[in-house]
Write a protein that holds these residues in place. Structure first.
Motif, PDB file in Angstrom:
ATOM      1  N   HIS A  35       0.226  39.984  -3.277  1.00 12.00           N
ATOM      2  CA  HIS A  35      -0.932  39.313  -3.868  1.00 12.00           C
ATOM      3  C   HIS A  35      -1.915  40.342  -4.410  1.00 12.00           C
ATOM      4  O   HIS A  35      -2.066  41.418  -3.840  1.00 12.00           O
ATOM      5  N   THR A  36      -2.595  40.014  -5.503  1.00 12.33           N
ATOM      6  CA  THR A  36      -3.648  40.881  -6.027  1.00 12.33           C
ATOM      7  C   THR A  36      -4.704  40.066  -6.769  1.00 12.33           C
ATOM      8  O   THR A  36      -4.413  38.980  -7.285  1.00 12.33           O
ATOM      9  N   THR A  37      -5.902  40.641  -6.804  1.00  9.21           N
ATOM     10  CA  THR A  37      -6.972  40.032  -7.595  1.00  9.21           C
ATOM     11  C   THR A  37      -7.144  40.733  -8.940  1.00  9.21           C
ATOM     12  O   THR A  37      -7.993  40.327  -9.727  1.00  9.21           O
ATOM     13  N   ARG A  38      -6.343  41.762  -9.220  1.00 10.94           N
ATOM     14  CA  ARG A  38      -6.465  42.416 -10.518  1.00 10.94           C
ATOM     15  C   ARG A  38      -5.799  41.556 -11.586  1.00 10.94           C
ATOM     16  O   ARG A  38      -4.876  40.800 -11.293  1.00 10.94           O
ATOM     17  N   PRO A  39      -6.229  41.684 -12.836  1.00  9.29           N
ATOM     18  CA  PRO A  39      -5.587  40.918 -13.897  1.00  9.29           C
ATOM     19  C   PRO A  39      -4.181  41.461 -14.189  1.00  9.29           C
ATOM     20  O   PRO A  39      -3.914  42.652 -13.989  1.00  9.29           O
ATOM     21  N   PRO A  40      -3.289  40.609 -14.671  1.00  7.88           N
ATOM     22  CA  PRO A  40      -1.935  41.081 -14.984  1.00  7.88           C
ATOM     23  C   PRO A  40      -1.939  42.055 -16.163  1.00  7.88           C
ATOM     24  O   PRO A  40      -2.760  41.946 -17.062  1.00  7.88           O
ATOM     25  N   ARG A  41      -1.002  43.008 -16.108  1.00  3.38           N
ATOM     26  CA  ARG A  41      -0.749  43.861 -17.271  1.00  3.38           C
ATOM     27  C   ARG A  41      -0.016  43.013 -18.309  1.00  3.38           C
ATOM     28  O   ARG A  41       0.491  41.931 -17.999  1.00  3.38           O
ATOM     29  N   TYR A  42       0.107  43.528 -19.518  1.00  5.62           N
ATOM     30  CA  TYR A  42       0.659  42.746 -20.628  1.00  5.62           C
ATOM     31  C   TYR A  42       2.044  42.172 -20.350  1.00  5.62           C
ATOM     32  O   TYR A  42       2.392  41.116 -20.855  1.00  5.62           O
ATOM     33  N   ASN A  43       2.837  42.831 -19.524  1.00  8.39           N
ATOM     34  CA  ASN A  43       4.217  42.373 -19.310  1.00  8.39           C
ATOM     35  C   ASN A  43       4.445  41.743 -17.938  1.00  8.39           C
ATOM     36  O   ASN A  43       5.582  41.484 -17.567  1.00  8.39           O
ATOM     37  N   GLU A  44       3.389  41.491 -17.180  1.00  4.90           N
ATOM     38  CA  GLU A  44       3.533  40.947 -15.833  1.00  4.90           C
ATOM     39  C   GLU A  44       3.368  39.436 -15.820  1.00  4.90           C
ATOM     40  O   GLU A  44       2.602  38.876 -16.601  1.00  4.90           O
ATOM     41  N   GLY A  47       3.741  35.164  -9.896  1.00  2.00           N
ATOM     42  CA  GLY A  47       4.839  34.665  -9.087  1.00  2.00           C
ATOM     43  C   GLY A  47       6.119  35.476  -9.216  1.00  2.00           C
ATOM     44  O   GLY A  47       7.093  35.218  -8.511  1.00  2.00           O
ATOM     45  N   ILE A  48       6.114  36.445 -10.117  1.00  2.46           N
ATOM     46  CA  ILE A  48       7.281  37.323 -10.284  1.00  2.46           C
ATOM     47  C   ILE A  48       6.879  38.757  -9.948  1.00  2.46           C
ATOM     48  O   ILE A  48       7.517  39.404  -9.118  1.00  2.46           O
ATOM     49  N   ASP A  49       5.837  39.258 -10.584  1.00  5.00           N
ATOM     50  CA  ASP A  49       5.370  40.614 -10.321  1.00  5.00           C
ATOM     51  C   ASP A  49       4.379  40.647  -9.159  1.00  5.00           C
ATOM     52  O   ASP A  49       4.429  41.539  -8.316  1.00  5.00           O
ATOM     53  N   TYR A  50       3.473  39.723  -9.153  1.00  3.32           N
ATOM     54  CA  TYR A  50       2.464  39.536  -8.108  1.00  3.32           C
ATOM     55  C   TYR A  50       2.113  38.056  -8.103  1.00  3.32           C
ATOM     56  O   TYR A  50       2.402  37.328  -9.049  1.00  3.32           O
ATOM     57  N   TYR A  51       1.410  37.660  -7.054  1.00  3.91           N
ATOM     58  CA  TYR A  51       0.650  36.422  -7.104  1.00  3.91           C
ATOM     59  C   TYR A  51      -0.744  36.859  -7.538  1.00  3.91           C
ATOM     60  O   TYR A  51      -1.454  37.530  -6.798  1.00  3.91           O
ATOM     61  N   PHE A  52      -1.116  36.541  -8.783  1.00  3.87           N
ATOM     62  CA  PHE A  52      -2.424  36.913  -9.313  1.00  3.87           C
ATOM     63  C   PHE A  52      -3.428  35.858  -8.861  1.00  3.87           C
ATOM     64  O   PHE A  52      -3.259  34.676  -9.155  1.00  3.87           O
ATOM     65  N   GLU A  53      -4.440  36.307  -8.128  1.00  2.00           N
ATOM     66  CA  GLU A  53      -5.362  35.379  -7.490  1.00  2.00           C
ATOM     67  C   GLU A  53      -6.809  35.782  -7.743  1.00  2.00           C
ATOM     68  O   GLU A  53      -7.079  36.901  -8.165  1.00  2.00           O
ATOM     69  N   ASP A  54      -7.699  34.862  -7.412  1.00  3.27           N
ATOM     70  CA  ASP A  54      -9.118  35.213  -7.404  1.00  3.27           C
ATOM     71  C   ASP A  54      -9.494  35.534  -5.952  1.00  3.27           C
ATOM     72  O   ASP A  54      -8.677  35.384  -5.037  1.00  3.27           O
ATOM     73  N   ALA A  55     -10.718  35.972  -5.735  1.00  2.56           N
ATOM     74  CA  ALA A  55     -11.143  36.400  -4.395  1.00  2.56           C
ATOM     75  C   ALA A  55     -11.024  35.274  -3.371  1.00  2.56           C
ATOM     76  O   ALA A  55     -10.651  35.504  -2.216  1.00  2.56           O
ATOM     77  N   THR A  56     -11.302  34.042  -3.768  1.00  5.72           N
ATOM     78  CA  THR A  56     -11.244  32.910  -2.846  1.00  5.72           C
ATOM     79  C   THR A  56      -9.822  32.608  -2.405  1.00  5.72           C
ATOM     80  O   THR A  56      -9.543  32.474  -1.208  1.00  5.72           O
ATOM     81  N   SER A  57      -8.890  32.505  -3.348  1.00  3.99           N
ATOM     82  CA  SER A  57      -7.504  32.197  -2.970  1.00  3.99           C
ATOM     83  C   SER A  57      -6.864  33.369  -2.223  1.00  3.99           C
ATOM     84  O   SER A  57      -6.073  33.167  -1.295  1.00  3.99           O
TER      85      SER A  57
END
Length: 186
Positions: A35-44, A47-57
């Protein structure tokens, strides 16, 4: 076979994700999605590279370990490990050295620690730019406490970590194959 996790650690740009992808393609070792709160890179992809989340989730996860790195939160969850082990007794995860210490402490021999490094730190800059990081992000990362911390194998990992100098991909693959074969034979 007992469930094990290949814990791929070391500094940014040393090839941890490349090794995880190799373990998947060559040995069918699934990757634990973290899991990460950072934004995805252009090719990410979420649910595959990370679970991209906000601070709350992010805060709602049952995290085994988490860290703030370059202004973003990263962490791995117990559920992620369990999902991985449903598919294979051998899984891999990419985490920083602080997380690797936690894995070694919490999972003991189930955690197979592989520390990746390079001989020349300037190679890291080239790799970060090549993978799409912008110059400001690279500078910020190189100046971070975490970057400096991850330049060496932590004392807490002692003799438990396999150390691979990833200067030559062919040599690295051979070393990864040997570690895999040693663990798979257990």
């Amino acid at each position: 076979m007992e469930n094990k996790v290949f814990v791929l650690t070391g500094n940014t740009g040393t090839g941890k994700t490349t090794v995880a992808n190799y373990l998947l393609s060559q040995h069918n070792v699934p990757k634990v999605i973290t899991h990460t709160t950072r934004p995805p890179r252009y090719n990410e992809q979420d649910g595959i590279d990370y679970y991209f989340e906000d601070a709350t989730s992010f805060a709602k996860n049952r995290l085994l370990e988490s860290v703030e790195y370059s202004g973003a939160q990263y962490g791995s969850s117990w559920e992620g490990l369990e999902r991985g082990w449903q598919h294979s007794p051998l899984i891999s995860i990419v985490i920083d050295t602080a997380g690797a210490i936690t894995y070694a402490r919490e999972l003991g021999e189930q955690a197979v620690i592989i520390y990746l490094t390079v001989t020349d730190a300037t190679e890291i800059v080239e790799r970060l730019i090549e993978r799409g990081d912008n110059a400001d992000a690279v500078k910020k990362r190189l100046d971070s406490t975490e970057f400096k911390r991850d330049l060496a194998v932590p004392v807490e990992l002692g003799d438990q970590a396999y150390v691979i100098i990833n200067d030559d991909w062919s040599t690295t693959k051979n070393q990864i194959d040997q570690i895999y074969n040693d663990i798979y034979a257990i």
